[in-house]
Design a protein around this motif. Sequence first.
Motif, PDB file in Angstrom:
ATOM      1  N   TRP A  74       2.412  -4.274  -3.027  1.00  0.00           N
ATOM      2  CA  TRP A  74       3.389  -3.242  -3.374  1.00  0.00           C
ATOM      3  C   TRP A  74       3.420  -2.987  -4.878  1.00  0.00           C
ATOM      4  O   TRP A  74       3.408  -1.841  -5.326  1.00  0.00           O
ATOM      5  N   ALA A 120       0.865  -2.811   1.869  1.00  0.00           N
ATOM      6  CA  ALA A 120       2.077  -3.629   1.947  1.00  0.00           C
ATOM      7  C   ALA A 120       2.769  -3.445   3.295  1.00  0.00           C
ATOM      8  O   ALA A 120       3.245  -4.412   3.898  1.00  0.00           O
ATOM      9  N   THR A 177       3.649 -13.355  -0.144  1.00  0.00           N
ATOM     10  CA  THR A 177       3.126 -13.026  -1.471  1.00  0.00           C
ATOM     11  C   THR A 177       2.208 -11.815  -1.407  1.00  0.00           C
ATOM     12  O   THR A 177       2.143 -11.025  -2.348  1.00  0.00           O
ATOM     13  N   SER A 211       4.951 -18.234  -4.132  1.00  0.00           N
ATOM     14  CA  SER A 211       4.509 -17.430  -5.260  1.00  0.00           C
ATOM     15  C   SER A 211       4.343 -18.287  -6.508  1.00  0.00           C
ATOM     16  O   SER A 211       3.347 -18.166  -7.229  1.00  0.00           O
ATOM     17  N   GLY A 218      11.289  -9.502   2.286  1.00  0.00           N
ATOM     18  CA  GLY A 218      10.287  -8.569   1.787  1.00  0.00           C
ATOM     19  C   GLY A 218       9.964  -7.466   2.768  1.00  0.00           C
ATOM     20  O   GLY A 218       9.719  -6.319   2.384  1.00  0.00           O
ATOM     21  N   TYR A 270       4.230  -8.516  -1.649  1.00  0.00           N
ATOM     22  CA  TYR A 270       4.696  -8.234  -3.007  1.00  0.00           C
ATOM     23  C   TYR A 270       3.528  -7.802  -3.899  1.00  0.00           C
ATOM     24  O   TYR A 270       3.652  -6.867  -4.697  1.00  0.00           O
ATOM     25  N   THR A 271       2.384  -8.487  -3.763  1.00  0.00           N
ATOM     26  CA  THR A 271       1.222  -8.143  -4.578  1.00  0.00           C
ATOM     27  C   THR A 271       0.713  -6.740  -4.258  1.00  0.00           C
ATOM     28  O   THR A 271       0.384  -5.953  -5.162  1.00  0.00           O
ATOM     29  N   LEU A 276      13.864  -8.870  -5.783  1.00  0.00           N
ATOM     30  CA  LEU A 276      12.773  -8.537  -6.696  1.00  0.00           C
ATOM     31  C   LEU A 276      12.222  -7.135  -6.432  1.00  0.00           C
ATOM     32  O   LEU A 276      11.933  -6.390  -7.371  1.00  0.00           O
ATOM     33  N   ILE A 277      12.084  -6.769  -5.170  1.00  0.00           N
ATOM     34  CA  ILE A 277      11.469  -5.490  -4.825  1.00  0.00           C
ATOM     35  C   ILE A 277      12.433  -4.323  -5.027  1.00  0.00           C
ATOM     36  O   ILE A 277      12.041  -3.254  -5.500  1.00  0.00           O
ATOM     37  N   PHE A 300       9.323 -16.605  -0.384  1.00  0.00           N
ATOM     38  CA  PHE A 300       8.467 -15.979  -1.387  1.00  0.00           C
ATOM     39  C   PHE A 300       8.445 -16.770  -2.690  1.00  0.00           C
ATOM     40  O   PHE A 300       7.394 -16.959  -3.296  1.00  0.00           O
ATOM     41  N   PRO A 310      13.010 -12.336  -2.534  1.00  0.00           N
ATOM     42  CA  PRO A 310      12.034 -11.237  -2.373  1.00  0.00           C
ATOM     43  C   PRO A 310      12.652  -9.860  -2.300  1.00  0.00           C
ATOM     44  O   PRO A 310      12.164  -8.922  -2.952  1.00  0.00           O
TER      45      PRO A 310
END
Length: 568
Positions: free
Chosen positions: A256, A265, A250, A241, A403, A253-254, A516-517, A237, A513
């Motif tokens: 979500w 997602a 990507t 990204s 992710g 993530y976008t 980050l989430i 990612f 990833p």
Amino acid sequence: MSVRYQRRTSRTVSDIPDYAPKGSRRGNKGGSRVLSVLAWAVALACLLPMVAVALAAVTGGTDTVSHLMETVLLRYTGTTIVLVLLVAVGTFAIGVGAAWLVTMTRFPGVRFFEMALILPLAFPAYVLAYAYTFVLDHPGIVQTTLRDITGWGARDYWFPEIRSTGGAALMLVLVLYPYVYLLARAAFLQQSSGAFLAARALGNTSWQAFWRVSLPMARPAIASGLLLAIMETIADFGTVSYFGVQTFATGIYTSWFSMGDRAGAAQLALVLLGFALTLAVVERSTRGKARYHQAGKQHTKMPPATLTGSRVLIAWVLCAIPVLLGFLLPTVILIDMGLESEQNLLSRRYIGFIQNSLTLASVAALLTVCAAVCIGFYLRLQPGRAATAAAYSARLGYAVPGGVIAVGLMVPFAAFDNTLDAWMRATFDIRTGLLITGSIWLLVAAYVVRFLAAALGAYEGGQSTVHVNMDAAARSLGQGPFGMLRRVHLPILSPSLLTALLIVFVDVMKELPATLIMRPFNYDTLAVQAYRLASDERLEGAAVPSLVIMAVGLLPVILICRQVSRRS
């Protein structure tokens, strides 16, 4: 006699008679039941994200699917396939070529390159992306110097764009080719000289003998390395990204965060999950069906050819380029960037990032290794379909991008938290909020699912050295399963367990990833800080956490280098 001996040595732990007293036998059975429950709890936890993603995607409705197909799905698919093909070709060419050179030839410095070619494995691909963007982008030193020397303007010349699909593929190739190199080198070392020399005697050149004999014999190992590199590519990612390359990673993530589209997602994650699991099945089938055996009774290693003249220079260049581009040059660039930045590694803020990273990595590594011990020891004590299914389920997480695991865990636990909060408010007028979602423990659970296969592989590799007669002796002395594990297996397997801990620790430090989430609010790690600074185009600042991640990543690489030097 030979038949009797074969029967004796092929026994498993479950075949050993239990000579312990009757009271301790009941304890043994109880311990086995507890172990099976623990092992299946781990296996089901690993399956939960995949099942949750599938259910969320199916129940998300067809509107989201139609919208995705009309807008981004085709673009995501095409870009991901192109990226996978480029990485596969690059890692194959560098990994196999370098492995053949250092294994089958001798030239000055070959021992150095045997270990140096592994060093790029310490870098996450997104860290290389930050370093090379700083140097090769339009305001970087390379293009600036070119304009100063020639007097050209910004539109007077063409320069390769680093922020592109090709640039992302190059970054991934430079850090992933060691997977192919290590496995191909091990396969070449195990080959006998008989088939190769027979091919030469039939009039084939060295190149023809390599292409027609040695390479097909090493195909299963090379295919395994390539599939590992491909799975890491679709899971990446940070690199794609930062370069603005639109892939499934990507897109998840976008959808979500940027669009707030949970169903979209989940459906993108389901497509990526299907692709990853297909690769895992292909890897298993390739490794299970391909067999190559030596025709003769004696196994004679192939004598390496001594290079002379210009061939030495060619070998040096071919081996030095991956090391230079994948490790030495990025290290120098990052150090220079870090010295020019205003980031203070000893400030309270950065100490917090380091503490968060070390805490997550330590806890996740410890729990992952404990889970691997449960699965691996259960498979040894009670080999069969149930234990094999549990072990296979536990290994699936490594084929699933971070992710996807994050989405798969967030969906069910967010639903549970919301349902519990609604019930508590309606019944007791108490707001519970989000108890599990957004917690450190759910993030740690994602790490365990993601990296359990790596820990299980290291544990099983060490467990194979523990002879079954040791288990028989422990049982005859009245030890139950946990006593046998504590007093026999764990002391012997301490080097393998340490290796597993180290591998998972470093993988968690680099994981982006899922972090980050799923990270709690205001709970950032070094990887998140590097990504955030790079996203703000503060590349000098991003170099500081990136260097720390790289330094930690060198630990397992050094361990691998030591193992390689012992086998040479």
